[in-house]
Scaffold this motif. Structure first.
Motif, PDB file in Angstrom:
ATOM      1  N   GLY A  36     -10.233  40.016  58.408  1.00  0.00           N
ATOM      2  CA  GLY A  36      -9.608  41.356  58.002  1.00  0.00           C
ATOM      3  C   GLY A  36     -10.098  42.447  58.649  1.00  0.00           C
ATOM      4  O   GLY A  36      -9.721  43.748  58.597  1.00  0.00           O
ATOM      5  N   LEU A  37     -11.456  42.321  59.720  1.00  0.00           N
ATOM      6  CA  LEU A  37     -12.034  43.619  60.178  1.00  0.00           C
ATOM      7  C   LEU A  37     -11.291  44.141  61.443  1.00  0.00           C
ATOM      8  O   LEU A  37     -11.655  45.115  61.764  1.00  0.00           O
ATOM      9  N   ALA A  38     -10.472  43.170  62.035  1.00  0.00           N
ATOM     10  CA  ALA A  38      -9.970  43.653  63.338  1.00  0.00           C
ATOM     11  C   ALA A  38      -9.078  44.909  63.357  1.00  0.00           C
ATOM     12  O   ALA A  38      -8.893  45.639  64.094  1.00  0.00           O
ATOM     13  N   ARG A  39      -8.372  45.110  62.084  1.00  0.00           N
ATOM     14  CA  ARG A  39      -7.404  45.906  61.748  1.00  0.00           C
ATOM     15  C   ARG A  39      -7.836  46.718  60.519  1.00  0.00           C
ATOM     16  O   ARG A  39      -7.070  46.803  59.647  1.00  0.00           O
ATOM     17  N   LEU A  40      -9.102  47.240  60.339  1.00  0.00           N
ATOM     18  CA  LEU A  40      -9.522  47.448  59.091  1.00  0.00           C
ATOM     19  C   LEU A  40      -8.818  48.708  58.418  1.00  0.00           C
ATOM     20  O   LEU A  40      -8.555  48.785  57.247  1.00  0.00           O
ATOM     21  N   THR A  41      -8.622  49.783  59.116  1.00  0.00           N
ATOM     22  CA  THR A  41      -7.940  51.004  58.769  1.00  0.00           C
ATOM     23  C   THR A  41      -6.631  50.890  58.550  1.00  0.00           C
ATOM     24  O   THR A  41      -5.755  52.059  58.048  1.00  0.00           O
ATOM     25  N   LEU A  42      -5.845  50.104  59.267  1.00  0.00           N
ATOM     26  CA  LEU A  42      -4.360  49.889  59.376  1.00  0.00           C
ATOM     27  C   LEU A  42      -3.871  49.700  57.778  1.00  0.00           C
ATOM     28  O   LEU A  42      -4.276  48.946  57.215  1.00  0.00           O
ATOM     29  N   PRO A  43      -2.613  50.013  57.599  1.00  0.00           N
ATOM     30  CA  PRO A  43      -2.017  49.691  56.274  1.00  0.00           C
ATOM     31  C   PRO A  43      -1.456  48.289  56.286  1.00  0.00           C
ATOM     32  O   PRO A  43      -1.403  47.791  57.442  1.00  0.00           O
TER      33      PRO A  43
END
Length: 336
Positions: A36-43
């Motif tokens: 889950g770190l590849a799109r960490l800040t996305l909803p």
């Protein structure tokens, strides 16, 4: 996830993947996707982990420290955000993004884009034109390979074909895209400076000259102390910018000021740390076989990407002048 847990996870992932190879690290990217770190800040609706910019700073600093070869900034902070903000479904896989002026006729898109990062590794390219957000698949792109000093892909791209999606550009997208890119680059710079310093301290303790490690000589200790101060200042500036973005939002003037200061300060630190690292290592540090290049070439390349020191310092100066005598202290401290 607590900061310490996130840092331990990031250090474990990037540390295990660290290597002197060039090009996209597909196994590392797969691990980042799984954790889950590849799109960490996305909803969550965009396939993200709903993390904060402070969380992203922890991960990006670790990526810079271990010279990771993945488009984290481009996928999470840039392309993913831009597409989601424009109401376009965010595709799976590594992504990249760039601002450019393309000819858009219905769904047909033509034009030229310069120095696009990680195009060869990307499953899709998001382009912000003056009025639209365009999502392009690899089949519509003709790529001429290019690279920055660190041998990361920075390609020339010719576009000619049907877009996957075309949507109106969100208000203020151009400004926010630039700030987001600078914020991500500042975190990477702070991490790379830390990595270069650690390698240099380690070498100074191992290299023996005149019967003792060179790290025991006062002149070398003074250089290492200067580099350490630069790393501390860069890390503090980058952390403050991520904190401002988390607290105030990316579109806030306070965030833009903090990011401008962080990108300028980390860029300044990059030059000093790289210089001292090579001075301490001597001639061996300039060889391709030595790992020092993994950090110093990134420091030299990244300090000029997403706005140079001069550009961001000019913005800091302009903000200070606009604030005036009464507003300068609140501007600098972030107080009301």
């Amino acid at each position: 996830m607590a900061d310490t847990e996130l840092q331990e996870l990031a250090e474990s992932i990037f540390g295990d993947a660290a290597s002197s190879d060039t090009g996209f690290d597909a196994p590392l990217w797969s691990t980042l996707e799984e954790t889950g770190l590849a799109r960490l800040t996305l909803p969550a609706g965009a396939g993200g982990s709903e993390g904060t910019f402070a969380d992203a700073a922890v991960v990006l600093a670790a990526a810079g420290r271990h010279a990771a070869r993945v488009p984290l900034v481009e996928t999470d902070l840039l392309a993913g955000w831009l597409l989601h903000a424009a109401g376009v479904d965010v595709p799976a896989g590594a992504l990249t993004a760039v601002a450019g002026d393309l000819e858009v006729d219905g769904g047909r898109v033509r034009g030229q884009l310069a120095r696009v990062p990680w195009t060869r590794a990307a499953a899709a390219l998001a382009v912000l034109t003056p009025t639209r957000v365009v999502l392009l698949a690899p089949g519509t792109l003709t790529i001429t390979d290019g690279a920055n000093l660190a041998e990361e892909p920075r390609d020339a791209v010719a576009v000619d074909g049907e877009a996957v999606a075309v949507a109106p550009a969100p208000d203020g997208a151009a400004g926010e895209l630039r700030v987001r890119a600078a914020l991500g680059r500042a975190q990477l710079l702070a991490g790379a400076a830390s990595g270069a310093l650690a390698a240099t301290v380690r070498y100074a303790g191992e290299r023996v000259q005149f019967g003792r490690p060179i790290g025991r000589f006062q002149a070398v200790q003074q250089q290492l102390a200067e580099a350490g101060a630069e790393v501390a200042a860069a890390s503090a500036a980058a952390s403050a910018a991520a904190g401002a973005a988390t607290a105030d939002g990316m579109a806030a003037a306070s965030t833009r000021f903090a990011v401008a200061a962080a990108k300028a300060r980390t860029g300044e630190a990059a030059g000093t740390v790289a210089r001292i690292a090579h001075q301490v290592h001597g001639a061996i540090g300039f060889t391709r076989e030595h790992d020092l290049r993994l950090w110093t070439t990134r420091l030299w390349a990244w300090r000029d990407e997403d706005g140079s020191d001069a550009e961001w310092n000019a913005e800091v100066g302009a903000a200070a002048l606009a604030a005036g005598p009464a507003g300068l202290w609140p501007l600098v401290t972030g107080s009301p």
